[in-house]
Structure formats: structure tokens, C-alpha cells
Scaffold this motif. Structure first.
Motif, PDB file in Angstrom:
ATOM      1  N   VAL A 191       9.696  -0.674   7.458  1.00  0.00           N
ATOM      2  CA  VAL A 191       9.683  -2.006   8.066  1.00  0.00           C
ATOM      3  C   VAL A 191      10.882  -2.816   7.591  1.00  0.00           C
ATOM      4  O   VAL A 191      11.532  -3.508   8.385  1.00  0.00           O
ATOM      5  CB  VAL A 191       8.344  -2.721   7.783  1.00  0.00           C
ATOM      6  CG1 VAL A 191       8.396  -4.181   8.228  1.00  0.00           C
ATOM      7  CG2 VAL A 191       7.197  -1.999   8.489  1.00  0.00           C
ATOM      8  N   GLU A 192      11.218  -2.721   6.313  1.00  0.00           N
ATOM      9  CA  GLU A 192      12.390  -3.447   5.806  1.00  0.00           C
ATOM     10  C   GLU A 192      13.662  -2.954   6.488  1.00  0.00           C
ATOM     11  O   GLU A 192      14.539  -3.740   6.837  1.00  0.00           O
ATOM     12  CB  GLU A 192      12.496  -3.309   4.283  1.00  0.00           C
ATOM     13  CG  GLU A 192      13.730  -3.961   3.697  1.00  0.00           C
ATOM     14  CD  GLU A 192      13.922  -5.436   4.042  1.00  0.00           C
ATOM     15  OE1 GLU A 192      15.086  -5.881   4.101  1.00  0.00           O
ATOM     16  OE2 GLU A 192      12.925  -6.152   4.284  1.00  0.00           O
ATOM     17  N   TRP A 193      13.775  -1.654   6.690  1.00  0.00           N
ATOM     18  CA  TRP A 193      14.938  -1.101   7.391  1.00  0.00           C
ATOM     19  C   TRP A 193      15.019  -1.672   8.807  1.00  0.00           C
ATOM     20  O   TRP A 193      16.106  -2.052   9.267  1.00  0.00           O
ATOM     21  CB  TRP A 193      14.864   0.424   7.429  1.00  0.00           C
ATOM     22  CG  TRP A 193      16.004   1.037   8.167  1.00  0.00           C
ATOM     23  CD1 TRP A 193      17.243   1.332   7.691  1.00  0.00           C
ATOM     24  CD2 TRP A 193      16.017   1.420   9.560  1.00  0.00           C
ATOM     25  NE1 TRP A 193      18.042   1.870   8.689  1.00  0.00           N
ATOM     26  CE2 TRP A 193      17.309   1.935   9.842  1.00  0.00           C
ATOM     27  CE3 TRP A 193      15.074   1.381  10.573  1.00  0.00           C
ATOM     28  CZ2 TRP A 193      17.658   2.403  11.106  1.00  0.00           C
ATOM     29  CZ3 TRP A 193      15.427   1.845  11.836  1.00  0.00           C
ATOM     30  CH2 TRP A 193      16.711   2.346  12.082  1.00  0.00           C
TER      31      TRP A 193
ATOM     32  N   VAL B  57       0.818  -1.209   0.000  1.00  0.00           N
ATOM     33  CA  VAL B  57       0.000   0.000   0.000  1.00  0.00           C
ATOM     34  C   VAL B  57       0.852   1.259   0.000  1.00  0.00           C
ATOM     35  O   VAL B  57       0.573   2.208  -0.724  1.00  0.00           O
ATOM     36  CB  VAL B  57      -0.941   0.008   1.231  1.00  0.00           C
ATOM     37  CG1 VAL B  57      -1.735   1.287   1.309  1.00  0.00           C
ATOM     38  CG2 VAL B  57      -1.857  -1.198   1.194  1.00  0.00           C
ATOM     39  N   GLY B  58       1.887   1.259   0.827  1.00  0.00           N
ATOM     40  CA  GLY B  58       2.675   2.475   0.978  1.00  0.00           C
ATOM     41  C   GLY B  58       4.163   2.210   0.955  1.00  0.00           C
ATOM     42  O   GLY B  58       4.659   1.390   1.726  1.00  0.00           O
ATOM     43  N   GLU B  59       4.851   2.895   0.087  1.00  0.00           N
ATOM     44  CA  GLU B  59       6.306   2.747  -0.035  1.00  0.00           C
ATOM     45  C   GLU B  59       7.009   3.169   1.248  1.00  0.00           C
ATOM     46  O   GLU B  59       8.014   2.581   1.637  1.00  0.00           O
ATOM     47  CB  GLU B  59       6.800   3.559  -1.233  1.00  0.00           C
ATOM     48  CG  GLU B  59       8.268   3.388  -1.536  1.00  0.00           C
ATOM     49  CD  GLU B  59       8.643   1.970  -1.961  1.00  0.00           C
ATOM     50  OE1 GLU B  59       9.834   1.658  -1.920  1.00  0.00           O
ATOM     51  OE2 GLU B  59       7.755   1.166  -2.323  1.00  0.00           O
ATOM     52  N   VAL B  60       6.482   4.187   1.916  1.00  0.00           N
ATOM     53  CA  VAL B  60       7.093   4.665   3.162  1.00  0.00           C
ATOM     54  C   VAL B  60       7.107   3.546   4.199  1.00  0.00           C
ATOM     55  O   VAL B  60       8.126   3.292   4.839  1.00  0.00           O
ATOM     56  CB  VAL B  60       6.344   5.903   3.700  1.00  0.00           C
ATOM     57  CG1 VAL B  60       6.815   6.261   5.097  1.00  0.00           C
ATOM     58  CG2 VAL B  60       6.523   7.083   2.767  1.00  0.00           C
ATOM     59  N   PHE B  61       5.982   2.853   4.337  1.00  0.00           N
ATOM     60  CA  PHE B  61       5.913   1.763   5.308  1.00  0.00           C
ATOM     61  C   PHE B  61       6.793   0.588   4.890  1.00  0.00           C
ATOM     62  O   PHE B  61       7.451  -0.028   5.717  1.00  0.00           O
ATOM     63  CB  PHE B  61       4.474   1.286   5.503  1.00  0.00           C
ATOM     64  CG  PHE B  61       3.642   2.236   6.314  1.00  0.00           C
ATOM     65  CD1 PHE B  61       3.885   2.420   7.661  1.00  0.00           C
ATOM     66  CD2 PHE B  61       2.612   2.952   5.723  1.00  0.00           C
ATOM     67  CE1 PHE B  61       3.132   3.299   8.417  1.00  0.00           C
ATOM     68  CE2 PHE B  61       1.848   3.832   6.466  1.00  0.00           C
ATOM     69  CZ  PHE B  61       2.106   4.007   7.814  1.00  0.00           C
ATOM     70  N   ARG B  62       6.774   0.264   3.611  1.00  0.00           N
ATOM     71  CA  ARG B  62       7.595  -0.856   3.131  1.00  0.00           C
ATOM     72  C   ARG B  62       9.060  -0.617   3.450  1.00  0.00           C
ATOM     73  O   ARG B  62       9.742  -1.480   3.995  1.00  0.00           O
ATOM     74  CB  ARG B  62       7.411  -1.057   1.618  1.00  0.00           C
ATOM     75  CG  ARG B  62       8.124  -2.310   1.103  1.00  0.00           C
ATOM     76  CD  ARG B  62       8.224  -2.324  -0.408  1.00  0.00           C
ATOM     77  NE  ARG B  62       9.106  -1.292  -0.903  1.00  0.00           N
ATOM     78  CZ  ARG B  62      10.439  -1.322  -0.826  1.00  0.00           C
ATOM     79  NH1 ARG B  62      11.066  -2.340  -0.263  1.00  0.00           N
ATOM     80  NH2 ARG B  62      11.180  -0.333  -1.306  1.00  0.00           N
TER      81      ARG B  62
END
Length: 195
Positions: free
Chosen positions: A121-123, A113-118
Motif C-alpha cells: 500500500v505504501e508503494w 498486521v502484515g508487512e507485505v500489505f504495509r
């Protein structure tokens, strides 16, 4: 002494995010649960997205504290320190009703949904794996893992397996997938020394 308003919102919000997810987190429900007026929420957070990102930061503070506690205990061999971190995480999950990892839940819900969240969380997962890899490198130095072991790959695998097991534990409300995964991983790590 009462906790600051922002801290109360974030702590309650983390519990609600874990239980209900991002999309079902209502700001009104959060405010009702904390008894805090609506204006206070927007004093501390620009939006629901900003709130969730700050909740992830608070969650990671607790994760890093757990990593510090376990991985920093040099009276224990490195592999046992790594396992201890995950065992303590399982105890935390038990106290929450086996709802799993906030990062894993939000990552599954929001990564598409959101690149910011992706990216966030990956970081976070990468940070955890990096810290574990450093401890696994100590295990190589201690002779508990073979020289030349790709400790970063081992750490990434451990985080990946843990997150999958956390999802299965959430579905079952049962710790068995977490415990089985840890047993398998650390028995496999020990077997590397016999090859």
C-alpha cells in the motif's frame, strides 16, 4: 461478452473489500456473489492474501488510467490537471456511496498486521505521489508554482491530505471533507506565487 472468471472475482472482491474490509471478506460470500465454484478461486489465487494483493494491483491499474487521463491532458494547466484527477476520484467515491479509497481502507486495516500489505500500500501511494510530483514540476515550469518548490513534498502532502479527507467522507457519507481539502490545498498553492 462475459468477463473472464479471474476478472469477475477481482472486480467483485474489490467492491467487497471496500465495503467490508479484508478481515470480513469471506471467500464463500465472494463465490456466492459471482456464482463461481470454489475450485476456480484457488486456481487463480494461492490464498486470500494473494487475492487481495492482486485486487490492489487491479485497483492501481484504474488509478494509473485516471492519472493518465487527467495528468496527460496538456491542453489544461498542470495544477488544474492534478485537481481534476482528485475531482474525478471524488465522483467515483460518490458512485460507491463515499466508501473512500481502497488503498486507504486496506492500509488502515492491515498495516499493523502484515508487512507485505504495509509495503504494498505504501508503494502504491508513493507511485501516485511520484506521478503528481512530475505534474507539479510542470506547474513550476509554467510559472504556476515558485522556482525551487519541493514538488515531491507537495505531492506527498496532497496524497496524505486526500486520504485523511477520504476517511472523513466515509465516516460522514458526505463529499464535503474532500472538496474542502482540495479548495484549501489549491488556494494555498496559488498563494505560494504571491509570497
Amino acid at each position: 461478452m462475459a468477463k473472464p472468471t479471474k476478472q469477475r472475482l477481482l472486480e467483485q472482491g474489490m467492491a467487497m473489500l471496500l465495503r467490508h474490509g479484508y478481515h470480513d471478506l469471506g471467500i464463500t460470500a465472494l463465490l456466492d456473489a459471482t456464482g463461481i465454484p470454489k475450485g476456480s478461486f484457488y486456481h487463480y489465487f494461492e490464498s486470500k492474501e494473494d487475492f487481495c494483493l492482486q485486487a490492489i494491483d487491479l485497483y492501481m491499474q484504474a488509478v494509473h488510467a485516471g492519472l493518465d487521463q487527467c495528468l496527460g491532458d496538456e491542453s489544461v494547466r498542470s495544477l488544474a490537471r492534478v485537481r481534476r484527477f482528485f475531482e474525478l476520484s471524488e465522483q467515483k467515491y460518490r458512485g460507491e456511496g463515499y466508501l473512500g479509497c481502497l488503498l486507504g481502507g486496506l492500509g488502515q486495516e492491515l498495516s499493523g498486521v502484515g508487512e507485505v500489505f504495509r509495503r504494498k500500500v505504501e508503494w502504491c501511494f508513493s507511485e501516485i505521489a511520484h506521478r503528481i510530483a512530475a505534474c507539479l514540476e510542470e506547474a513550476v515550469q509554467q510559472g504556476d508554482l515558485p522556482v525551487g518548490t519541493d514538488t515531491q513534498a507537495m505531492a506527498e502532502l496532497l496524497v496524505n491530505c486526500w486520504e485523511g479527507a477520504a476517511l472523513r467522507s466515509r465516516l460522514r457519507r458526505d463529499p464535503a471533507p474532500l472538496r474542502d481539502m482540495l479548495d484549501f490545498y489549491f488556494l494555498s498553492a496559488a498563494a505560494l506565487m504571491k509570497e
